[in-house]
Design a protein around this motif. Structure first.
Motif, PDB file in Angstrom:
ATOM      1  N   THR A 103      -7.420  -7.604   4.268  1.00 47.78           N
ATOM      2  CA  THR A 103      -7.715  -6.772   5.445  1.00 47.78           C
ATOM      3  C   THR A 103      -7.972  -7.617   6.694  1.00 47.78           C
ATOM      4  O   THR A 103      -7.913  -7.096   7.801  1.00 47.78           O
ATOM      5  CB  THR A 103      -8.952  -5.872   5.200  1.00 47.78           C
ATOM      6  OG1 THR A 103     -10.078  -6.704   4.933  1.00 47.78           O
ATOM      7  CG2 THR A 103      -8.724  -4.932   4.027  1.00 47.78           C
ATOM      8  N   CYS A 159     -13.767  -3.122   3.223  1.00 47.98           N
ATOM      9  CA  CYS A 159     -14.264  -1.902   3.855  1.00 47.98           C
ATOM     10  C   CYS A 159     -15.529  -1.474   3.118  1.00 47.98           C
ATOM     11  O   CYS A 159     -15.595  -1.546   1.881  1.00 47.98           O
ATOM     12  CB  CYS A 159     -13.238  -0.781   3.795  1.00 47.98           C
ATOM     13  SG  CYS A 159     -11.721  -1.151   4.702  1.00 47.98           S
ATOM     14  N   ASP A 200     -14.398  -1.422  -0.800  1.00 50.16           N
ATOM     15  CA  ASP A 200     -12.947  -1.473  -1.030  1.00 50.16           C
ATOM     16  C   ASP A 200     -12.471  -2.899  -0.789  1.00 50.16           C
ATOM     17  O   ASP A 200     -12.617  -3.432   0.311  1.00 50.16           O
ATOM     18  CB  ASP A 200     -12.244  -0.491  -0.090  1.00 50.16           C
ATOM     19  CG  ASP A 200     -10.787  -0.257  -0.479  1.00 50.16           C
ATOM     20  OD1 ASP A 200     -10.187  -1.143  -1.120  1.00 50.16           O
ATOM     21  OD2 ASP A 200     -10.249   0.812  -0.118  1.00 50.16           O
ATOM     22  N   ASP A 258      -5.678  -4.332  -5.066  1.00 48.33           N
ATOM     23  CA  ASP A 258      -6.446  -3.413  -4.208  1.00 48.33           C
ATOM     24  C   ASP A 258      -7.246  -2.462  -5.095  1.00 48.33           C
ATOM     25  O   ASP A 258      -6.679  -1.812  -5.989  1.00 48.33           O
ATOM     26  CB  ASP A 258      -5.434  -2.632  -3.344  1.00 48.33           C
ATOM     27  CG  ASP A 258      -6.059  -1.722  -2.305  1.00 48.33           C
ATOM     28  OD1 ASP A 258      -7.272  -1.800  -2.071  1.00 48.33           O
ATOM     29  OD2 ASP A 258      -5.289  -0.921  -1.714  1.00 48.33           O
ATOM     30  N   HIS A 306      -0.803   4.277  -2.118  1.00 43.92           N
ATOM     31  CA  HIS A 306       0.381   3.623  -1.561  1.00 43.92           C
ATOM     32  C   HIS A 306       1.006   2.669  -2.569  1.00 43.92           C
ATOM     33  O   HIS A 306       0.310   2.129  -3.437  1.00 43.92           O
ATOM     34  CB  HIS A 306      -0.036   2.827  -0.315  1.00 43.92           C
ATOM     35  CG  HIS A 306      -1.257   1.971  -0.546  1.00 43.92           C
ATOM     36  ND1 HIS A 306      -1.175   0.651  -0.942  1.00 43.92           N
ATOM     37  CD2 HIS A 306      -2.586   2.255  -0.485  1.00 43.92           C
ATOM     38  CE1 HIS A 306      -2.401   0.171  -1.102  1.00 43.92           C
ATOM     39  NE2 HIS A 306      -3.289   1.114  -0.835  1.00 43.92           N
ATOM     40  N   PHE A 361       0.958  -5.035   1.509  1.00 49.29           N
ATOM     41  CA  PHE A 361      -0.290  -4.315   1.258  1.00 49.29           C
ATOM     42  C   PHE A 361       0.013  -2.825   1.062  1.00 49.29           C
ATOM     43  O   PHE A 361      -0.457  -2.196   0.116  1.00 49.29           O
ATOM     44  CB  PHE A 361      -1.202  -4.551   2.476  1.00 49.29           C
ATOM     45  CG  PHE A 361      -2.639  -4.120   2.343  1.00 49.29           C
ATOM     46  CD1 PHE A 361      -3.099  -3.329   1.303  1.00 49.29           C
ATOM     47  CD2 PHE A 361      -3.563  -4.538   3.301  1.00 49.29           C
ATOM     48  CE1 PHE A 361      -4.436  -2.947   1.224  1.00 49.29           C
ATOM     49  CE2 PHE A 361      -4.891  -4.165   3.220  1.00 49.29           C
ATOM     50  CZ  PHE A 361      -5.328  -3.367   2.192  1.00 49.29           C
ATOM     51  N   HIS A 362       0.804  -2.293   1.982  1.00 45.44           N
ATOM     52  CA  HIS A 362       1.129  -0.863   1.935  1.00 45.44           C
ATOM     53  C   HIS A 362       2.634  -0.697   2.016  1.00 45.44           C
ATOM     54  O   HIS A 362       3.272  -1.204   2.935  1.00 45.44           O
ATOM     55  CB  HIS A 362       0.470  -0.126   3.105  1.00 45.44           C
ATOM     56  CG  HIS A 362      -1.033  -0.137   3.049  1.00 45.44           C
ATOM     57  ND1 HIS A 362      -1.812  -0.881   3.904  1.00 45.44           N
ATOM     58  CD2 HIS A 362      -1.893   0.509   2.225  1.00 45.44           C
ATOM     59  CE1 HIS A 362      -3.092  -0.682   3.612  1.00 45.44           C
ATOM     60  NE2 HIS A 362      -3.170   0.152   2.595  1.00 45.44           N
ATOM     61  N   GLU A 407      -6.285   6.431  -5.240  1.00 50.46           N
ATOM     62  CA  GLU A 407      -7.576   6.223  -4.587  1.00 50.46           C
ATOM     63  C   GLU A 407      -8.127   7.508  -3.979  1.00 50.46           C
ATOM     64  O   GLU A 407      -8.300   7.612  -2.766  1.00 50.46           O
ATOM     65  CB  GLU A 407      -7.462   5.116  -3.534  1.00 50.46           C
ATOM     66  CG  GLU A 407      -6.234   5.186  -2.625  1.00 50.46           C
ATOM     67  CD  GLU A 407      -6.180   4.006  -1.644  1.00 50.46           C
ATOM     68  OE1 GLU A 407      -7.149   3.816  -0.905  1.00 50.46           O
ATOM     69  OE2 GLU A 407      -5.159   3.281  -1.645  1.00 50.46           O
TER      70      GLU A 407
HETATM   71  N1  MF3 Z   1      -7.996  -1.103   1.079  1.00 42.78           N
HETATM   72  C1  MF3 Z   1      -7.585   0.066   1.816  1.00 42.78           C
HETATM   73  C2  MF3 Z   1      -6.631   0.795   0.919  1.00 42.78           C
HETATM   74  O1  MF3 Z   1      -7.017   1.119  -0.161  1.00 42.78           O
HETATM   75  C3  MF3 Z   1      -6.970  -0.244   3.129  1.00 42.78           C
HETATM   76  C4  MF3 Z   1      -7.884  -0.890   4.087  1.00 42.78           C
HETATM   77  S1  MF3 Z   1      -6.997  -1.321   5.491  1.00 42.78           S
HETATM   78  C5  MF3 Z   1      -8.175  -1.813   6.558  1.00 42.78           C
HETATM   79  O2  MF3 Z   1      -5.492   1.015   1.188  1.00 42.78           O
HETATM   80  F1  MF3 Z   1      -7.557  -2.377   7.517  1.00 42.78           F
HETATM   81  F2  MF3 Z   1      -8.900  -0.755   6.922  1.00 42.78           F
HETATM   82  F3  MF3 Z   1      -8.994  -2.646   5.967  1.00 42.78           F
END
Ligand code: MF3
Ligand code: CO
Ligand code: CO
Length: 313
Positions: free
Chosen positions: A102, A113, A139, A150, A213, A219-220, A247
């Motif tokens: 992140t 997060c 998170d 993740d 995702h 990441f996504h 999630e």
């Molecule tokens: N970890 C989060 C997810 O589950 C995404 C956080 S993105 C951030 O997809 F930029 F807010 F950290």
């Protein structure tokens, strides 16, 4: 069949909470138009369907991320600030030679997060000090040799209210019900169906504005994984080799959210009632789902949350 594409002003499929046009639209269009091309000599690898070597890379990333969750859980007690939790996540990750995903992601400046009580997701670590009775979703996402793991857990800070216990339990059970609904080649919408069934039985609501995702080197990525079932969503299939997150965010009151107008990240429930979430990264295999982010010491499948468990006090 493909999912309906988000419109420019819809929430981005990635779950960032931003408008599609301000988030992944440009990247998606570049990909679609073939602007991003691997060099001719590189064998083209499908980023959505992993071979055995790539699956092992994901297993390593997710195992480290789960180890980080096991490390951080014990620090989450009354008196610690969310910023201190973030620092611990950052330092542990760096010391192990890995990268918090992140950090610097779309302007986000923290390593995890931390979403407390009425925060649905994307709570930004800072000066907030945890107190007895809070619930906090931590998170964590790590990049290990270029691959992402993740996951998140809602943690109880000391003894919490009955309502806090119930919404935490519901999001945990909803996640596991969705995992148990997975079969090779099933449709994404089985996930939302299972989650909604569990939420409805508990009298709670399912957040619609943030999605699970696809995950891997990015990441996504596709597919996007809604936690609710609607006709326009979830028609993609989950085939062997695909990696994605589940999630579910479950609210005590309204499912609607509101993003903080100052930090542009923190998503609150509109009615400021409690919200809870759990997340795992899953690999669909030829035999069924493999939960890649299982922890050694966290709540296992079937766990019952109570105030008398080895509590974080
Ligand atoms: N970890 C989060 C997810 O589950 C995404 C956080 S993105 C951030 O997809 F930029 F807010 F950290
Ligand atoms: Co995620
Ligand atoms: Co996450």
């Amino acid at each position: 069949m493909k999912d309906r594409k988000p419109g420019p002003n819809d929430a981005c499929w990635c779950g960032s909470g931003r408008k599609y046009k301000k988030c992944h639209q440009a990247q998606d269009q570049a990909g679609a138009q073939g602007v991003v091309q691997p060099p001719a000599a590189t064998p083209r690898r499908d980023p959505l369907h992993l071979d055995e070597e790539e699956r092992n890379s994901m297993r390593r990333a997710c195992a480290f991320n789960a180890q980080l969750m096991d490390y951080i859980r014990d620090y989450v007690k009354p008196g610690i600030s969310t910023g201190e939790i973030d620092q611990l996540v950052h330092d542990y990750t760096i010391q192990h030679g890995h990268t918090p995903a992140t950090l610097g992601y779309r302007g986000y400046t923290k390593s995890c997060c931390t979403s407390v009580n009425e925060v649905i997701c994307h709570g930004v670590p800072g000066t907030q000090v945890l107190k007895e009775g809070d619930i906090i979703n931590v998170d964590l996402t790590s990049i290990v040799d270029g691959w992402h793991g993740d996951q998140s857990e809602t943690l109880l800070v000391g003894a919490v209210s009955d309502e806090a216990l119930r919404v935490t339990q519901c999001s945990f059970d909803a996640m596991w019900a969705a995992i148990d609904a997975l079969t090779p080649g099933c449709k994404v919408k089985e996930i939302g169906r299972a989650i909604q069934r569990v939420a409805k039985a508990a009298g709670f609501s399912v957040v619609k504005e943030f999605f699970g995702h696809g995950i891997g080197k990015r990441f996504h990525q596709r597919p996007h994984i809604p936690h609710f079932a609607e006709n326009s969503h979830g028609n993609e299939t989950l085939d062997p080799g695909m990696c994605f997150t589940i999630e579910p965010m479950i609210n005590v009151g309204s499912w609607r959210s509101e993003v903080d107008r100052f930090d542009n990240w923190t998503a609150y429930t509109i009615d400021r009632k409690l919200s809870a979430q759990f997340e795992h990264t899953i690999l669909m295999t030829e035999k069924g789902p493999e939960v890649m982010t299982l922890t050694k010491r966290g709540p296992q499948r079937g766990h019952k949350f109570t105030n008398s468990q080895p509590a974080n006090v």
